[in-house]
Design a protein around this motif. Structure first.
Motif, short mmCIF file in Angstrom:
data_model
loop_
_atom_site.label_atom_id
_atom_site.label_comp_id
_atom_site.label_asym_id
_atom_site.label_seq_id
_atom_site.Cartn_x
_atom_site.Cartn_y
_atom_site.Cartn_z
N TYR A 692 0.87 -1.19 0.00
CA TYR A 692 0.00 0.00 0.00
C TYR A 692 0.91 1.24 0.00
CZ TYR A 692 -3.85 3.16 1.20
OH TYR A 692 -4.79 4.16 1.17
N LEU A 693 0.98 1.93 -1.14
CA LEU A 693 1.93 3.02 -1.29
C LEU A 693 1.28 4.41 -1.37
CD1 LEU A 693 4.34 1.50 -3.96
CD2 LEU A 693 4.60 1.52 -1.48
N TYR A 694 0.02 4.48 -1.79
CA TYR A 694 -0.60 5.79 -2.04
C TYR A 694 -1.90 5.92 -1.24
CZ TYR A 694 2.61 5.44 -5.97
OH TYR A 694 3.73 5.27 -6.74
N GLU A 695 -1.88 6.84 -0.28
CA GLU A 695 -3.07 7.06 0.54
C GLU A 695 -4.16 7.75 -0.28
OE1 GLU A 695 -1.44 7.64 5.01
OE2 GLU A 695 -0.94 9.25 3.61
N THR A 870 5.74 6.08 -16.17
CA THR A 870 4.83 5.17 -15.45
C THR A 870 4.81 3.79 -16.11
OG1 THR A 870 2.90 5.86 -16.74
CG2 THR A 870 3.35 7.07 -14.70
N THR A 871 5.30 3.72 -17.34
CA THR A 871 5.29 2.43 -18.05
C THR A 871 6.54 1.61 -17.77
OG1 THR A 871 6.38 3.29 -20.03
CG2 THR A 871 3.99 3.55 -19.90
N THR A 872 7.44 2.10 -16.91
CA THR A 872 8.71 1.39 -16.68
C THR A 872 8.61 0.38 -15.53
OG1 THR A 872 9.50 3.16 -15.21
CG2 THR A 872 10.05 3.35 -17.56
N GLY A 873 7.41 0.15 -15.04
CA GLY A 873 7.24 -0.86 -13.99
C GLY A 873 7.28 -2.26 -14.59
N HIS A 874 6.89 -3.26 -13.77
CA HIS A 874 6.95 -4.62 -14.29
C HIS A 874 5.91 -4.86 -15.38
CE1 HIS A 874 3.76 -4.93 -11.24
NE2 HIS A 874 3.34 -6.00 -11.90
N THR A 875 4.87 -4.01 -15.40
CA THR A 875 3.93 -3.97 -16.55
C THR A 875 3.69 -2.50 -16.87
OG1 THR A 875 1.93 -3.90 -15.18
CG2 THR A 875 2.79 -6.09 -15.78
N PRO A 876 3.31 -2.18 -18.11
CA PRO A 876 3.15 -0.78 -18.51
C PRO A 876 2.13 0.00 -17.67
CG PRO A 876 3.29 -2.17 -20.45
CD PRO A 876 3.20 -3.09 -19.27
N PHE A 877 1.11 -0.69 -17.16
CA PHE A 877 0.05 0.03 -16.46
C PHE A 877 0.06 -0.21 -14.95
CE2 PHE A 877 -1.56 -0.55 -20.79
CZ PHE A 877 -1.81 0.76 -21.13
N ALA A 878 1.10 -0.79 -14.46
CA ALA A 878 1.15 -1.10 -13.02
C ALA A 878 1.13 0.16 -12.17
CB ALA A 878 2.41 -1.92 -12.72
N ALA A 879 1.90 1.17 -12.56
CA ALA A 879 1.98 2.39 -11.76
C ALA A 879 0.67 3.17 -11.81
CB ALA A 879 3.13 3.26 -12.27
N ILE A 880 0.03 3.18 -12.98
CA ILE A 880 -1.25 3.90 -13.10
C ILE A 880 -2.32 3.21 -12.26
CG2 ILE A 880 -3.07 4.53 -14.72
CD1 ILE A 880 -0.93 4.92 -16.83
N LYS A 881 -2.31 1.86 -12.30
CA LYS A 881 -3.26 1.11 -11.48
C LYS A 881 -3.06 1.39 -10.00
CE LYS A 881 -4.62 -3.63 -10.36
NZ LYS A 881 -4.35 -5.07 -10.60
N ALA A 882 -1.78 1.51 -9.60
CA ALA A 882 -1.48 1.78 -8.19
C ALA A 882 -1.99 3.15 -7.77
CB ALA A 882 0.03 1.68 -7.97
#
Length: 897
Positions: A692-695, A870-882
Motif C-alpha cells: 500500500y503506497l498511495y493514501e 509510469t510504463t517502466t514498472g513490471h507492466t506498462p500500467f502497473a503504476a497507473i493502477k497503483a
C-alpha cells in the motif's frame, strides 16, 4: 359653489391657460426669433453703418453690451498660436514651426510656411496667412495684431518684413501690403451666433484681401446687407428709425452644430434629406483629415455610394442622433451651467460661480477641449472637456466584458466605439511633385480612386490604434488616421521648399518644363500624366533636384513625415461597436493590422512620425516590393501584451524545442525498450509483493492536479492560438482557464498543508548523503539496465519511501519552484487589473506572460515524460493502477536497494 362645479371650473381655467400659453408661444416664436435685444450696427469708429456706409465692427457693435476685448483675448479660436509665437521655432514640433497653433505651425495639407522676420526667403507673410487660413479663422488674434502685439493697421512698410508684405504668386517677389486699405478681420461673432452665416461670401472677401468687409459679408442672406456691383450695401429696411436692427432681423443665438461645421467638418442635422459629400475642402477639416461626419441620419439613408450600404442601419454619430450638441461637451469654461473649474488640490468643489449677468458680459471663449495630437494649441485647456465617463457610468455597463477594469485602463472608449469610418479621407500629400495647378499628388483612403467622385465606391476604413498618454497618466489605445507627406526641404536648419520655387522648377509657360517631360514622360505622348507624376525612379529625383537648384534652391533633399489625426466622433454603441474578443485577441488582431500610408511614394525615403511626446507610435514602417508603404503597429513595443496575438518568439521556440525534445526522447527510448524486450530472456524468478503506497488524499490530490494541469495546458494553447481552435469561445476559454488556475492553486495549498501536517513532505526531500551516487545509479538504469531487463535499483519500501533519487529531485523542482512560480505569475496576470502597479513593477504582462508560457511548456514536457515513466514498472500500467487503488506490486529482488 359645490365641489363638482369647482372641479369643472378648475378644468376649464386650466384648459384656457394651456391654450393661451401655446398660442402665445407660437406668436412669440413667429414674431421674435430670439430673446436677444435689438441693437445698432456700428463701424470701427462707433458710428452706425447706416450713417457711415462702412463695414461692421463686431468689436464695437457687440462691445456695447459684451466685453469683446475680454472675449477676443480669451479665445484660442481667435489666437491660433499668436500668444505662443516664437521666431526661433524652439520647442516646436518641427524646426520651421513658429508656434503651437495654425499661426506658425506647418501642416502638409496647406503646405505654405509662415515666414519669420529677417528671412530672405519669403513664403507666407501675415497678409498671405490671413488669405489662406481666413476661411477657418474666427478673426481677431493674428488677423488684427502683429506678432509683437501692435495693431496691424499701425504698421509701416519695412523692407523684408513678412507682416507688411505678401508674396506675389506669379513673380515670387515680395509686394508691400497696405493694412489701412485692406483693414483687418475682427473676431466674427456672427460666424457662430446666427443660424446661417455666409462663410463662402466671407471667404471670397478674405481671398481678395478685402479683410475689413469680411465680417459684413457673413451677414449675406439675412436681409441686413446686400451685395452690389460696387460692394456691400446696408439695407435701410432692416433698421428702425433709431438705427437699431428691427427685431425680426436680430438672429443671435447660441452656437449650433452647423455653426461649428463651418470650420471643423461636415455636419448634417437633417435626418431625412440624403446626406451627400461632394467635395473635400479645408473648411471640412475634420472630415478631410479623418472622414468624420456628424449627423443623426442613418448611413443607409444617405446619398453616398457606400459599400454594403443597405446593411448600415446605424447613424453616422450616435451622439448626434441623441441630440447631443457640440457645446454640450465643448462648453465655455466659465459657463456657470457647466463650470467644473480647475481647483487647487485641497479643494474638492469650487462653490464660487459667475452669476448669469456677469457671464453674459464676459463669457470666456476658451472652450473645453480634449487632448489630441493634431491640436496642440492651448495646452492648458487640454482634458477640460467632458469625456465619455463624464456621462456614461462604466461601472454599470460592460458587465459582459471580461477584465473590464483592465480593458478600460488600456483602451479609450473610442477604440471600440469607433470601429470604422464610413467616409473617405486623405492619406497622402506628395509635395515632391506638383501638377499644373500647383497642387500636390494626393491619395485618398476609404474610396476606390483618389478623387471624391459620386460614381466611386466608398469602402470606408478602420482607424489604426495607437497608445496615447491620458490625463490620469495611463496610456490608452486611441483610433487615428495617418496622413503621410513627402516634400523637399532645403537650408540649415531645414524647412520646406517654397511652393513658388516648386512652380518655377516644374512649370514653364503653363506647361511642364521640358527637362521634366524628357524624363517623366514614359508613354511618349509629350506630357506628364497623373500616373507618371511620381518620383519612383532615381532619374526622376535627379532631374527635379537639378531643376530646384536651377531656380536657386540650395541642397534640396526629400523628407517624409506621418501626421496622426485623432478620431473622437462618429461614435456608435450596441452591436455596431467592437464586442468580439477575437477582434483583438487573434493572429489578425485589429491592434496590429497594417495601415496603408502610401499606395505609391518617392523611392528611397523613409517616413517618420511627427514627434508628439504623449503619443507612442510603436511599430515599423515598411516598403513592399510593389512600392506600397505600410505602418505595422507592434503592441509589445508599446509595452502591451495581447493574449491570442502576441508571443515571445524566444520563449516560444525554447518551449517548443523542449517539448519536442522530450517527445523525441520518449519515442526513441520507448522504441529501444520494445526492441530490447524481444531479445531479453525474462527472469520469472523475480518475486512481486503488493504494498500500500498511495493514501486516499494523495491519490485525490494527484488526479485533480493532473486533470487541472492538462486542461490548463489545453486552454492556454487555445488562448494563445484562438484562430487554430476557432470552434471554442475565446471569452469562455479564458473563464475556464482562470477557474482551473484557481482550482490548481487551492489544491496546491491544501496539499502543502497536508504534507507538512502529516510529515509526509519528507518523501520529497533527497538525502544529501550518497545522493549523487544514487542519482548516477538511477540514470545508468534508465540508459542501460532497463534495456537488459535488470530490476529497478531502488525498492519501494512504503508510503514514505517510494521515490527514487531522480523522482525526488524532479518533484522538488516541480512542486517547489515551477508550480509556485506558475501560480504566482498566473495570479498576477489574472489580477493585473486590480493590482496593476505591482504587476507593472515586475515587468508587466510583457514579462509575466512569457514566463508563464515557458513554464507551461515545461509542464507539458513533464506530463509527457511522467506518463511515459509510469510504463517502466513490471507492466506498462502497473503504476497507473497503483495510483488508482493505492496498492502496487513491487519487485522483491536481492539487487534492489
Amino acid at each position: 359653489m359645490n365641489r363638482q362645479t369647482f372641479r369643472n371650473n378648475t378644468k376649464l381655467i386650466t384648459a384656457f391657460l394651456l391654450v393661451f400659453l401655446i398660442a402665445g408661444t407660437y406668436v412669440f416664436a413667429q414674431t421674435n426669433k430670439t430673446i436677444h435685444p435689438t441693437f445698432p450696427i456700428l463701424d470701427e469708429n462707433g458710428v452706425t453703418v447706416l450713417t457711415s456706409g462702412k463695414p461692421i465692427s463686431t468689436m464695437k457693435t457687440c462691445g456695447n453690451c459684451h466685453d469683446t476685448q475680454f472675449i477676443e483675448t480669451h479665445s484660442f479660436h481667435s489666437d491660433l498660436g499668436l500668444s505662443n509665437y516664437t521666431e526661433s521655432g524652439e520647442s516646436m514640433l518641427r524646426p520651421w514651426d513658429l508656434s503651437n497653433g495654425a499661426f506658425g505651425q506647418w501642416n502638409s495639407l496647406l503646405y505654405r510656411c509662415l515666414t519669420p522676420k529677417n528671412d530672405p526667403f519669403m513664403d507666407l507673410g501675415t497678409p498671405g496667412w490671413i488669405k489662406m487660413y481666413g476661411l477657418r479663422h474666427a478673426g481677431g488674434g493674428p488677423a488684427v495684431r502683429s506678432r509683437d502685439g501692435k495693431p496691424l493697421t499701425s504698421l509701416t512698410v519695412k523692407a523684408g518684413d513678412p507682416e507688411t508684405h505678401i508674396l506675389d504668386p506669379e513673380t515670387g517677389q515680395m509686394k508691400p501690403w497696405n493694412w489701412k486699405k485692406s483693414g483687418v478681420v475682427e473676431m466674427n461673432c456672427f460666424l457662430c451666433h446666427i443660424p446661417n452665416p455666409d462663410n463662402d461670401a466671407r471667404s471670397v472677401e478674405i481671398a481678395k484681401g478685402n479683410f475689413k468687409w469680411a465680417n459684413t459679408a457673413t451677414l449675406n442672406g439675412t436681409g441686413i446687407v446686400s451685395k452690389t456691383a460696387s460692394g456691400w450695401k446696408w439695407n435701410r429696411s432692416a433698421f428702425d428709425a433709431r438705427g437699431d436692427l428691427k427685431s425680426q432681423f436680430v438672429l443671435m443665438q447660441d452656437p449650433t452644430d452647423k455653426n461649428c461645421a463651418a470650420c471643423h467638418g461636415k455636419v448634417v442635422d437633417d435626418p431625412h434629406s440624403p446626406l451627400l459629400l461632394t467635395e473635400c475642402k479645408p473648411a471640412y477639416w475634420n472630415t478631410e483629415t479623418t472622414g468624420q461626419i456628424i449627423s443623426p441620419q442613418r448611413i443607409s439613408d444617405s446619398g453616398m455610394n457606400l459599400q454594403n450600404k443597405n446593411e448600415l442601419s446605424r447613424p453616422w454619430d450616435v451622439h448626434a442622433e441623441r441630440l447631443v450638441r457640440c457645446v454640450n461637451c465643448h462648453y465655455s469654461i466659465n459657463n456657470p451651467s457647466y463650470h467644473e473649474g480647475v481647483e487647487p488640490g485641497h479643494i474638492k468643489f469650487e462653490a464660487r460661480r459667475l452669476d448669469l449677468k456677469e457671464y453674459l458680459i464676459r463669457p470666456s471663449h476658451q472652450f473645453a477641449k480634449g487632448k489630441t495630437v493634431q491640436h496642440t494649441i492651448a495646452p492648458e485647456l487640454a482634458n477640460t472637456m467632458r469625456r465619455c465617463e463624464s456621462c456614461h457610468a462604466t461601472e454599470k455597463t460592460h458587465q459582459w466584458l471580461p477584465y473590464k477594469d483592465r480593458h478600460l485602463a488600456k483602451l479609450a472608449c473610442e477604440s471600440c466605439h469607433i470601429p470604422k469610418i464610413y467616409s473617405p479621407t486623405k492619406s497622402l500629400y506628395d509635395w515632391t511633385v506638383i501638377d499644373l495647378k500647383g497642387e500636390a499628388r494626393i491619395e485618398c483612403r476609404g474610396i476606390e480612386g483618389n478623387k471624391l467622385d459620386p460614381t466611386k465606391l466608398i469602402t470606408g476604413y478602420e482607424p489604426v490604434l495607437l497608445p496615447r498618454k491620458e490625463q490620469d497618466g495611463r496610456a490608452r489605445l486611441v483610433p487615428y488616421n495617418l496622413i503621410t507627406s513627402y516634400f523637399w526641404v532645403s537650408g540649415e536648419p531645414e524647412r520646406p521648399v517654397r511652393l513658388v520655387d516648386l512652380k518655377k522648377a516644374f512649370i514653364q509657360n503653363k506647361k511642364y518644363h521640358p527637362d521634366l517631360v524628357a524624363v517623366f514622360d514614359e508613354d511618349g505622348d509629350g506630357t506628364i500624366s497623373a500616373a507618371e507624376l511620381i518620383l519612383n525612379k532615381q532619374e526622376k529625383i535627379d532631374v527635379v533636384k537639378k531643376r530646384l537648384q536651377a531656380v536657386g534652391v540650395m541642397n534640396p533633399r526629400i523628407v517624409s513625415e506621418v501626421q496622426p489625426y485623432g478620431i473622437h466622433h462618429d461614435v456608435i454603441g450596441g452591436d455596431w461597436s467592437t464586442q468580439t474578443c477575437e477582434s483583438c485577441h487573434s493572429e489578425d488582431s485589429r491592434m496590429s493590422q497594417p495601415f496603408l500610408l502610401a499606395a505609391a511614394a518617392p523611392i528611397g525615403v523613409q517616413p517618420v512620425f511627427v514627434n508628439y511626446p504623449d503619443l507612442d507610435t510603436a511599430g515599423k514602417i515598411t516598403t513592399n516590393d510593389d512600392g506600397t508603404v505600410l505602418f505595422v503597429p507592434e503592441t509589445t513595443m508599446a509595452g502591451m501584451y495581447i493574449l491570442g496575438h502576441d508571443s515571445n518568439q524566444i520563449v516560444k521556440w525554447i518551449g517548443i524545442l523542449t517539448f519536442l525534445g522530450v517527445l523525441f526522447g520518449v519515442a526513441v527510448h520507448g522504441g529501444l525498450r520494445i526492441l530490447a524486450a524481444r531479445k531479453i530472456k525474462h527472469d520469472h524468478s523475480i518475486k512481486l509483493e503488493e504494498k500500500y503506497l498511495y493514501e486516499g488524499y494523495e491519490r485525490f490530490w494527484h488526479w485533480l492536479q493532473a486533470l487541472a494541469i492538462i486542461l490548463l495546458i489545453f486552454t492556454g494553447l487555445i488562448i494563445h492560438a484562438p484562430e487554430v481552435f476557432s470552434i471554442f469561445s475565446f471569452k469562455g476559454v479564458v473563464y475556464v482557464h482562470n477557474t482551473l488556475g484557481i482550482l490548481l492553486a487551492l489544491n496546491a495549498i491544501f496539499a502543502v498543508f497536508y504534507y507538512l501536517a502529516s510529515g509526509r513532505v519528507r518523501m520529497y526531500l533527497p538525502e544529501p548523503k550518497g545522493f549523487f551516487n544514487q542519482a548516477i545509479t538511477q540514470i545508468v538504469f534508465y540508459t542501460s539496465g532497463i534495456f537488459k531487463g535488470e530490476p529497478h535499483p531502488f525498492k519501494k519500501e512504503g508510503i514514505e519511501d517510494k521515490l527514487n533519487p531522480m523522482q525526488k529531485l524532479t518533484y522538488l523542482a516541480i512542486l517547489n519552484v515551477l508550480l509556485p512560480l506558475q501560480i504566482i505569475t498566473g495570479a498576477l496576470i489574472m489580477g493585473a487589473q486590480h493590482f496593476q502597479g505591482f504587476a507593472e513593477k515586475l515587468g508587466g504582462l510583457t514579462f509575466l506572460i512569457p514566463i508563464h508560457t515557458l513554464i507551461a511548456w515545461f509542464f507539458a514536457a513533464f506530463v509527457v515524460l511522467h506518463i511515459y515513466l509510469t510504463t517502466t514498472g513490471h507492466t506498462p500500467f502497473a503504476a497507473i493502477k497503483a495510483m488508482i487503488t493505492g496498492w502496487e506490486e513491487v519487485e522483491v529482488s536481492e539487487n534492489s536497494k
